[in-house]
Motif scaffolding. Structure first.
Motif, PDB file in Angstrom:
ATOM      1  N   LYS A 146       0.902  -1.114  -0.045  1.00 52.44           N
ATOM      2  CA  LYS A 146       0.131  -0.243  -0.061  1.00 52.44           C
ATOM      3  C   LYS A 146       0.797   1.270   0.107  1.00 52.44           C
ATOM      4  O   LYS A 146       0.507   2.188  -0.705  1.00 52.44           O
ATOM      5  CB  LYS A 146      -1.033   0.132   1.191  1.00 52.44           C
ATOM      6  N   LEU A 147       1.943   1.290   0.630  1.00 52.59           N
ATOM      7  CA  LEU A 147       2.774   2.441   0.729  1.00 52.59           C
ATOM      8  C   LEU A 147       3.408   2.747  -0.600  1.00 52.59           C
ATOM      9  O   LEU A 147       3.778   3.814  -0.808  1.00 52.59           O
ATOM     10  CB  LEU A 147       3.916   2.163   2.108  1.00 52.59           C
ATOM     11  N   VAL A 148       3.798   1.549  -1.137  1.00 61.50           N
ATOM     12  CA  VAL A 148       4.248   1.746  -2.547  1.00 61.50           C
ATOM     13  C   VAL A 148       3.307   2.402  -3.592  1.00 61.50           C
ATOM     14  O   VAL A 148       3.626   3.378  -4.358  1.00 61.50           O
ATOM     15  CB  VAL A 148       4.744   0.344  -3.084  1.00 61.50           C
ATOM     16  N   GLU A 149       2.050   2.026  -3.432  1.00 61.35           N
ATOM     17  CA  GLU A 149       1.077   2.456  -4.110  1.00 61.35           C
ATOM     18  C   GLU A 149       0.624   3.711  -3.905  1.00 61.35           C
ATOM     19  O   GLU A 149       0.295   4.598  -5.168  1.00 61.35           O
ATOM     20  CB  GLU A 149      -0.248   1.462  -4.193  1.00 61.35           C
ATOM     21  N   GLU A 150       0.840   4.365  -2.774  1.00 57.79           N
ATOM     22  CA  GLU A 150       0.688   5.402  -2.470  1.00 57.79           C
ATOM     23  C   GLU A 150       1.682   6.536  -2.532  1.00 57.79           C
ATOM     24  O   GLU A 150       1.687   7.683  -2.204  1.00 57.79           O
ATOM     25  CB  GLU A 150       0.263   5.668  -0.903  1.00 57.79           C
ATOM     26  N   ILE A 153       7.150   4.841  -0.617  1.00 59.44           N
ATOM     27  CA  ILE A 153       8.099   4.210  -0.976  1.00 59.44           C
ATOM     28  C   ILE A 153       8.225   3.663  -2.234  1.00 59.44           C
ATOM     29  O   ILE A 153       7.419   3.557  -2.807  1.00 59.44           O
ATOM     30  CB  ILE A 153       8.435   3.134   0.157  1.00 59.44           C
ATOM     31  N   LYS A 154       9.336   3.392  -2.812  1.00 58.27           N
ATOM     32  CA  LYS A 154       9.576   2.870  -4.111  1.00 58.27           C
ATOM     33  C   LYS A 154       9.863   1.369  -4.190  1.00 58.27           C
ATOM     34  O   LYS A 154       9.176   0.843  -5.174  1.00 58.27           O
ATOM     35  CB  LYS A 154      10.801   3.476  -4.815  1.00 58.27           C
ATOM     36  N   TYR A 155      10.652   0.882  -3.257  1.00 64.33           N
ATOM     37  CA  TYR A 155      10.953  -0.341  -3.319  1.00 64.33           C
ATOM     38  C   TYR A 155      10.911  -0.995  -1.953  1.00 64.33           C
ATOM     39  O   TYR A 155      11.161  -0.367  -1.141  1.00 64.33           O
ATOM     40  CB  TYR A 155      12.368  -0.809  -3.852  1.00 64.33           C
ATOM     41  N   VAL A 156      10.611  -2.351  -1.976  1.00 65.89           N
ATOM     42  CA  VAL A 156      10.521  -2.923  -0.378  1.00 65.89           C
ATOM     43  C   VAL A 156      11.755  -3.789  -0.233  1.00 65.89           C
ATOM     44  O   VAL A 156      12.252  -4.561  -1.026  1.00 65.89           O
ATOM     45  CB  VAL A 156       9.072  -4.052  -0.591  1.00 65.89           C
TER      46      VAL A 156
END
Length: 345
Positions: A146-150, A153-156
Motif C-alpha cells: 500500500k505504501l508503494v501504491e501511495e 516508498i519505491k521499493y521493498v
C-alpha cells in the motif's frame, strides 16, 4: 589512490539501481561509541556522494531516530543524487524496552515518521528491519505494498529474514533487496538465503561486511559500543583467538598489495556478484576511500577459497549475537540517548 570509477548494480528486478558499494550510516550517531559531530558526518556523506557512493543506509532505530535526522540534513539539496534506504520494525515502549512489531499500523506510523525525519516525500528502499513472529509476513507486506501504491516508498526490502519468509513476502509484493550480516566470519546466509535471492532475482545487501570493523582494525570503544556489550566475537576471551585469524587475512592482503579491509570487502563483492552491494559503515573519509578501493581488488576462485580456508567457521570464537535481556537493551538505549545529547543533532 587513483579515483575509482564507481560501478552501478541493479538490486532486484523492479528498477532499483545503486552504487556498487554503499555507505552504512549507523555508527555516525552512536552504537560503536559516542555519536560523532554532526557537521563532520554531513561532510563525510557529501564526500561519499561526490565519489560515487550514492546508496545510503539508515534506520529509525539508529540513535534512536537521530541517524535519520542526520542523513536527512546531509541529503538536503542532493536528494536526486542518492538512493535512500531506511527501515521499520522495532518499537521502544514507554518502559524503554525494545520489541519487534510488524503489524500494519506500526509499519505505516514508522514510515510516516521516517519521511518527516528524513525530510523527503518518498523513501527509495524501505526494509522491514526484523520479522515479527507474531504477525504473518503477508500482513506486513500487504501494508508495504500500500505504501508503494501511495508513493511513500519505491521499493521493498527485508532484513534478517529466513528463506521461507522471503518467498512468502515476495509472493505478496516483489522484494528488491534482502539485508543480512555477511562477512568472512559470518557466513550462515550462504546456505539458503543468498541462493533464494539469486533464484528470485532479489538483490542482497550485506551489512557489517567488515565484521563490524574487525577486518578494518577497529578498536572497541569503552562507552556506547554495542560490540563490547552484545557481540560475543568481541569478548576478551574470544578476541585474541579471532585476532590470530585476522593475521592470516592480513598476510594474504600483503601479498595482494592491498589493505585487510579491502581484501575482506572484495571477497564479499566478488563472491556475491552480481546481486550483492555491501554497505560498510565508517566515520572517516580515509576509511571511505579505502573501502571504495576494494572495487579494484580482483580475486581468482583459488584466492577466494584461500581466504575462506584462512578463517574456518569452526575456528571463529564467539558468535554474532549473544543472549541479551530486555533490561540490558533498555539500558543501552538510554546510554545512547545520553551520548547523543552531547552532539548537535
Amino acid at each position: 589512490m587513483a579515483p575509482v570509477a564507481m560501478e552501478r548494480v541493479k538490486l532486484g528486478s523492479q528498477g532499483l539501481e545503486v552504487s556498487a558499494v554503499g555507505l552504512g550510516c549507523m555508527g555516525m550517531t552512536g552504537n560503536y561509541g559516542p555519536a560523532k559531530e554532526e557537521a563532520e558526518m554531513i561532510k563525510l556523506i557529501h564526500h561519499a556522494v561526490e565519489m560515487g557512493v550514492t546508496f545510503l543506509d539508515t534506520a529509525d532505530i539508529y540513535g534512536p531516530f537521530t541517524n535519520e535526522i542526520l542523513v536527512g540534513k546531509a541529503i538536503k539539496g542532493i536528494r536526486d543524487k542518492v538512493q535512500l534506504a531506511t527501515k521499520c520494525g522495532f518499537d521502544i515502549g514507554a518502559d524503554g524496552m525494545l520489541s519487534i512489531r510488524g503489524d500494519p499500523a506500526h509499519v505505516r506510523a514508522c514510515c510516516e515518521a521516517s519521511l518527516k525525519r528524513l525530510g523527503v516525500e518518498c523513501i527509495d528502499l524501505y526494509y522491514q528491519h526484523r520479522v515479527d513472529p507474531k504477525v504473518p509476513i503477508e500482513e506486513t507486506m500487504g501494508e508495504m505494498k500500500k505504501l508503494v501504491e501511495e508513493g511513500k516508498i519505491k521499493y521493498v526490502g527485508l532484513s534478517e529474514a529466513p528463506a521461507d519468509v522471503i518467498r512468502r513476502a515476495h509472493a505478496v509484493h516483489p522484494i528488491s533487496a534482502v539485508q543480512t550480516e555477511w562477512s568472512l566470519w559470518v557466513r550462515d546466509v550462504e546456505v539458503d538465503v543468498i541462493p533464494t535471492c539469486r533464484e528470485l532475482r532479489i538483490g542482497f545487501v550485506p551489512y557489517s561486511p567488515l565484521g563490524r570493523g574487525f577486518f578494518a582494525g577497529a578498536e572497541v570503544q569503552s562507552t556506547g559500543d554495542i560490540r563490547q556489550k552484545f557481540i560475543p566475537f568481541f569478548k576478551p576471551e574470544n578476541l585474541e583467538t579471532n585476532k590470530k585469524l585476522l593475521a592470516r587475512v592480513a598476510k594474504i592482503a600483503e601479498e595482494k598489495n592491498c589493505t585487510t579491509n579491502q581484501l575482506a570487502l572484495a571477497w564479499v563483492i566478488r563472491k556475491g556478484a552480481p546481486i550483492t552491494v555491501p554497505i560498510p559503515g565508517t566515520t572517516k573519509v580515509t576509511n571511505l576511500k579505502s573501502n571504495i578501493g576494494a572495487l579494484t581488488v580482483k580475486l581468482s576462485a583459488d584466492e577466494i577459497q584461500a581466504l575462506e580456508d584462512a578463517i574456518p567457521k569452526e575456528e571463529v570464537a564467539g558468535s554474532r549475537y549473544g543472549n541479551v535481556t530486555r533490561e540490558e537493551q533498555a539500558a543501552f538505549l538510554e546510554e545512547a540517548r545520553q551520548l547523543a545529547r552531547s552532539t548537535t543533532i
